[in-house]
Design a protein around this motif. Sequence first.
Motif: not given
Length: 198
Positions: A60-61, A64, A106, A117, A122, A126, A179, A183, A187
């Motif tokens: 997930i990181w 992001a 990604t 977004e 997202v 993911v 996520a 995220y 972000e």
Amino acid sequence: MTRGYRNTSPFLPLWRWSAKTSRIVNWGVTIASVFLCLLALPVRLPGMELLGIGPNWLLIWVVAWSVKRSPLQGAIAGLVLGLLQDGMSSPHPTHALGLIVVGVLTALLQKQRYIQEDFISVALIVFGMTAIAETVMALQFSLASLRGAGDGTFPSLSYIWTYHQRITLASALLSSLWAPVLYFPLERWWETLRSMEE
């Protein structure tokens, strides 16, 4: 007589930070978020586990991080976080390869403007990237199984791919549901700093 607002906070507002200060704080927040993800990997709280599998916080990181960056930056993030995950678990097969692929793909998705977004985008990214990373891991297990066929070190190919389906679905579901928790704060932080630099 009215008095103007006086800030009594000991901290300067973000827009008054120097470029050097904001860069140092940004690196601190970024590194701290990585270590929080590393610490969250083995944690299994209620709602964070399905069939014994938890969300892939490092994936997930990487998603992001890579959404608004170049494929090279996504690959470097995937490599570093994959090696950190290998340090916490077994380095054979490596997690770095799958996270590198996730970072590059990604970043390429964003360059093609296929994504927006929002929560749904997202979560879908993911979900798909988790399936790709788990498939890369299963391919590595398969290659190791073929190399050491018959010695009993690795399970059979049929077992690997049957188990892969279970792992992929559970991990993708949980990671995509969790996520936004990671995220959106990250972000928003990076977007605030980007707008300050402009």
